[in-house]
Motif scaffolding. Structure first.
Motif, PDB file in Angstrom:
ATOM      1  N   UNK A  67     -23.950  94.767 -57.076  1.00  0.00           N
ATOM      2  CA  UNK A  67     -23.065  93.720 -56.453  1.00  0.00           C
ATOM      3  C   UNK A  67     -22.206  92.716 -57.684  1.00  0.00           C
ATOM      4  N   UNK A  68     -23.344  92.178 -58.214  1.00  0.00           N
ATOM      5  CA  UNK A  68     -22.909  91.175 -59.318  1.00  0.00           C
ATOM      6  C   UNK A  68     -21.896  91.741 -60.423  1.00  0.00           C
ATOM      7  N   UNK A  69     -22.413  92.956 -60.875  1.00  0.00           N
ATOM      8  CA  UNK A  69     -21.780  93.653 -61.866  1.00  0.00           C
ATOM      9  C   UNK A  69     -20.215  94.076 -61.479  1.00  0.00           C
ATOM     10  N   UNK A  70     -19.827  94.545 -60.297  1.00  0.00           N
ATOM     11  CA  UNK A  70     -18.880  95.219 -59.925  1.00  0.00           C
ATOM     12  C   UNK A  70     -18.035  94.228 -58.905  1.00  0.00           C
ATOM     13  N   UNK A  71     -18.537  93.490 -58.058  1.00  0.00           N
ATOM     14  CA  UNK A  71     -17.992  93.189 -56.787  1.00  0.00           C
ATOM     15  C   UNK A  71     -17.682  91.516 -56.574  1.00  0.00           C
ATOM     16  N   UNK A  72     -18.951  91.130 -56.818  1.00  0.00           N
ATOM     17  CA  UNK A  72     -19.278  89.782 -56.261  1.00  0.00           C
ATOM     18  C   UNK A  72     -18.528  88.501 -57.142  1.00  0.00           C
ATOM     19  N   UNK A  73     -17.896  87.526 -56.534  1.00  0.00           N
ATOM     20  CA  UNK A  73     -17.336  86.533 -57.227  1.00  0.00           C
ATOM     21  C   UNK A  73     -16.792  85.380 -56.518  1.00  0.00           C
ATOM     22  N   UNK A  74     -17.035  84.120 -56.912  1.00  0.00           N
ATOM     23  CA  UNK A  74     -16.747  83.076 -56.382  1.00  0.00           C
ATOM     24  C   UNK A  74     -15.489  82.549 -56.889  1.00  0.00           C
ATOM     25  N   UNK A  75     -14.506  82.243 -56.376  1.00  0.00           N
ATOM     26  CA  UNK A  75     -13.162  81.973 -57.055  1.00  0.00           C
ATOM     27  C   UNK A  75     -12.741  80.414 -56.431  1.00  0.00           C
ATOM     28  N   UNK A  76     -12.398  79.712 -57.265  1.00  0.00           N
ATOM     29  CA  UNK A  76     -11.807  78.547 -56.602  1.00  0.00           C
ATOM     30  C   UNK A  76     -10.307  78.480 -57.261  1.00  0.00           C
ATOM     31  N   UNK A  77      -9.351  77.723 -56.439  1.00  0.00           N
ATOM     32  CA  UNK A  77      -8.106  77.491 -56.871  1.00  0.00           C
ATOM     33  C   UNK A  77      -7.931  75.964 -57.742  1.00  0.00           C
ATOM     34  N   UNK A  88     -15.756  90.516 -68.660  1.00  0.00           N
ATOM     35  CA  UNK A  88     -16.437  89.737 -67.828  1.00  0.00           C
ATOM     36  C   UNK A  88     -16.740  90.331 -66.447  1.00  0.00           C
ATOM     37  N   UNK A  89     -18.044  89.861 -65.825  1.00  0.00           N
ATOM     38  CA  UNK A  89     -18.292  90.259 -64.619  1.00  0.00           C
ATOM     39  C   UNK A  89     -17.560  89.604 -63.453  1.00  0.00           C
ATOM     40  N   UNK A  96      -8.853  95.999 -61.219  1.00  0.00           N
ATOM     41  CA  UNK A  96      -7.909  95.323 -62.093  1.00  0.00           C
ATOM     42  C   UNK A  96      -8.497  94.769 -63.418  1.00  0.00           C
ATOM     43  N   UNK A  97      -9.653  94.263 -63.333  1.00  0.00           N
ATOM     44  CA  UNK A  97     -10.016  93.853 -64.872  1.00  0.00           C
ATOM     45  C   UNK A  97     -10.571  95.183 -65.860  1.00  0.00           C
ATOM     46  N   UNK A  98     -10.995  96.279 -65.403  1.00  0.00           N
ATOM     47  CA  UNK A  98     -11.108  97.265 -66.097  1.00  0.00           C
ATOM     48  C   UNK A  98      -9.643  97.883 -66.787  1.00  0.00           C
ATOM     49  N   UNK A  99      -8.831  97.784 -65.516  1.00  0.00           N
ATOM     50  CA  UNK A  99      -7.341  98.278 -66.077  1.00  0.00           C
ATOM     51  C   UNK A  99      -6.673  97.563 -67.118  1.00  0.00           C
ATOM     52  N   UNK A 100      -6.958  95.920 -66.986  1.00  0.00           N
ATOM     53  CA  UNK A 100      -6.466  94.996 -67.833  1.00  0.00           C
ATOM     54  C   UNK A 100      -6.825  95.513 -69.031  1.00  0.00           C
ATOM     55  N   UNK A 101      -8.296  95.636 -69.074  1.00  0.00           N
ATOM     56  CA  UNK A 101      -8.761  95.868 -70.450  1.00  0.00           C
ATOM     57  C   UNK A 101      -8.402  97.080 -71.305  1.00  0.00           C
ATOM     58  N   UNK A 102      -8.177  98.344 -70.342  1.00  0.00           N
ATOM     59  CA  UNK A 102      -7.833  99.344 -70.868  1.00  0.00           C
ATOM     60  C   UNK A 102      -6.223  99.201 -71.528  1.00  0.00           C
TER      61      UNK A 102
END
Ligand code: FAD
Lengths: 183, 261
Positions: free
Chosen positions: A84-94, A169-170, A175-181
């Motif tokens: 979950x931490x590696x692929x999915x979970x994320x706290x985002x603040x605006x 970054x985790x 979308x992050x993998x695609x950006x990296x590619x």
């Protein structure tokens, strides 16, 4: 004795107080040092960046194991948390400090189909030398081993696909993998 | 949640009457509306439940051979019909079993969430949205994010889908909600090909005209090579940039064409 201590209906209550309390403190002469090796195989969709975990194996040396089923379950849960931490979970603040991942519509928790079947192995059980049971800590092993294993596997997959990527970054979201590619 | 009255009419006429008083709102499967009420983001004085109205439920082929789905028909029933397999497949992948047992096509199209799946099917099939007062072509129905051509108090009664020669829906899931980050519905008819894209645009569901033209000439994934959208006007959020969504639109369109066979 405990039962007697807590069922005080026939006590001389002016002489003895009901209940039984004792505090002891165990001061271990040393920490325990579990060790392990984790491996996983991932597939990265080159068109979308989506990562799928194909296989995951965890081998840990937890010393003597008293209840193997609980230890296996602890590792399974820990790997799930780590994935979950590696692929999915994320706290985002605006920019105003508002949490934008305040519900499960945006905060991605791992679900059953996000994790593979795991192979766990505890056959190497070197007893710990400085506690009488010969046991070692196992609680956080899965959650510690899994994130690095998964992210390293993704990086390895991207490199073997010809992409010069050595860090993402985790969480390693599509979308992050695609950006990296895209380089 | 604030207090509200609930009416459970058993005929469409009674529902229309109950909704005419202002302050009232239709309630279908409640999968969108009830969470909104729980968060106190809406406070209708009265909810008028549509799910007890027989004439709004069920699936049939009409005289013109179109698949006519009653507005209060839950996703699970659309998933079970075999007249229009691409539509069944789309419905089968909405949410989870609880959502599919309660959520309805009418509720989904009235809500017009920019990430929802049904808007892509309706626009991609050139469906007709039938209401208690008129028939609206899908091309005229979707007017923006969470915005439709429906008037105050107007109720969707049925959605009529012309059944295509072949069609498919390809959905790339947003990792948390599993709504469409980008979903593309492709359908081929005798008159031409329709391509409808959901999840991607700040304007809501839209038709990708260049792809339709290319596929009308040659219905193959290869026919799309060289076609690309750019990120301008695409939704950008924590799940992906506008450029990513534009790219996924191309990928999902090719996959939908391949899946349509
Ligand atoms: C966990 C979860 C996951 C989901 N995943 C997906 C997904 O992957 N893809 C997807 O497309 N959707 C998804 N949904 C949304 C789901 O499809 C809902 O069913 C749909 O958005 C609303 O339908 P409903 O019948 O529940 O409508 P309700 O919540 O009852 O109503 C929604 C709105 O439409 C109005 N309304 C309802 N019926 C009519 C009518 N006949 N005429 C006029 N107005 C009407 C109501 O007044 C309200 O404003 C998900 C929902 C949840 C909770």
């Amino acid at each position: 004795m405990t039962l007697a201590a807590y069922v005080p209906h026939n006590y001389p209550l002016d002489e003895i107080e009901p209940g039984l309390e004792e505090t002891a403190f165990y001061d271990p002469s040393n920490f325990t040092y579990p060790s392990g090796a984790y491996a996983c195989e991932v597939e990265v969709d080159p068109e979308t960046g989506k990562v799928t975990i194909e296989r995951f194996s965890a081998a840990d040396d937890f010393g003597n194991i008293v209840n193997p089923m609980i230890v296996d379950g602890q590792v399974h849960g820990g790997i799930g948390q780590g994935i979950g931490q590696a692929l999915l979970e994320h706290c985002v603040y605006d920019e105003n400090g508002q949490l934008v991942t305040g519900s499960y519509m945006d905060y991605a928790m791992p679900r059953a189909d996000d994790v593979p079947f795991y192979t766990v192995d505890h056959s190497c059980a070197t007893p710990c030398t400085h506690n009488p049971l010969g046991v070692k800590g196992c609680g956080e092993a899965g959650a510690i081993g899994a994130p690095t294993t998964v992210v390293n596997a993704v990086i390895d997959a991207l490199q073997s696909g010809g992409h010069k990527v050595d860090h993402i970054d985790m969480p390693v979201s599509p979308s992050r993998v695609w950006e990296a590619m895209q380089g | 949640m604030y207090a509200f009255e609930l009416e459970r009419p058993s005929t469409l006429a009674d529902a229309v009457a109950a909704l005419s008083g202002g302050e009232a709102q239709p309630l279908s499967g409640g999968q969108t509306l009830i969470p909104t009420l729980k968060q106190r983001l809406a406070s209708p004085g009265k909810l008028v439940s549509l799910t007890g109205i027989k004439e709004l439920r069920g699936i049939r082929l009409d005289d013109a051979g179109q698949l006519a789905v009653g507005a209060a028909t839950p996703h699970v029933q659309v998933a079970a019909q075999d007249h229009y397999p691409a539509l069944a497949h789309l419905a089968a992948n909405i949410g989870d079993p609880a959502v599919r047992n309660r959520g309805t096509i009418g509720g989904s199209l009235a809500n017009n969430d920019p990430s929802a799946c049904y808007p892509a099917a309706a626009l991609g099939s050139g469906a007709t949205i039938v209401t208690n007062t008129r028939e609206i072509k899908a091309d005229d129905y979707f007017t923006g994010l969470f915005d439709t051509a429906l008037e105050e108090g107007e109720i969707i009664t049925e959605v009529r889908f012309p059944v295509p020669r072949r069609a498919a829906y390809a959905k790339f899931e947003q990792p948390a909600s599993r709504f469409a980050l980008v979903g593309v519905f492709v359908a081929q008819y005798a008159q031409g090909v329709r391509v409808a894209v959901t999840g991607a645009s700040e304007g809501g569901v839209f038709r990708w005209a260049e792809a339709e033209k290319a596929l009308a000439a040659d219905f193959s994934a290869d026919a799309l090579s060289g076609l690309a959208l750019d990120g301008a006007g695409m939704i950008a959020d924590l799940h992906g940039s506008g450029a990513y969504r534009a790219h996924l639109t191309g990928v999902m369109t090719r996959r939908a064409v391949a899946a349509a066979g």
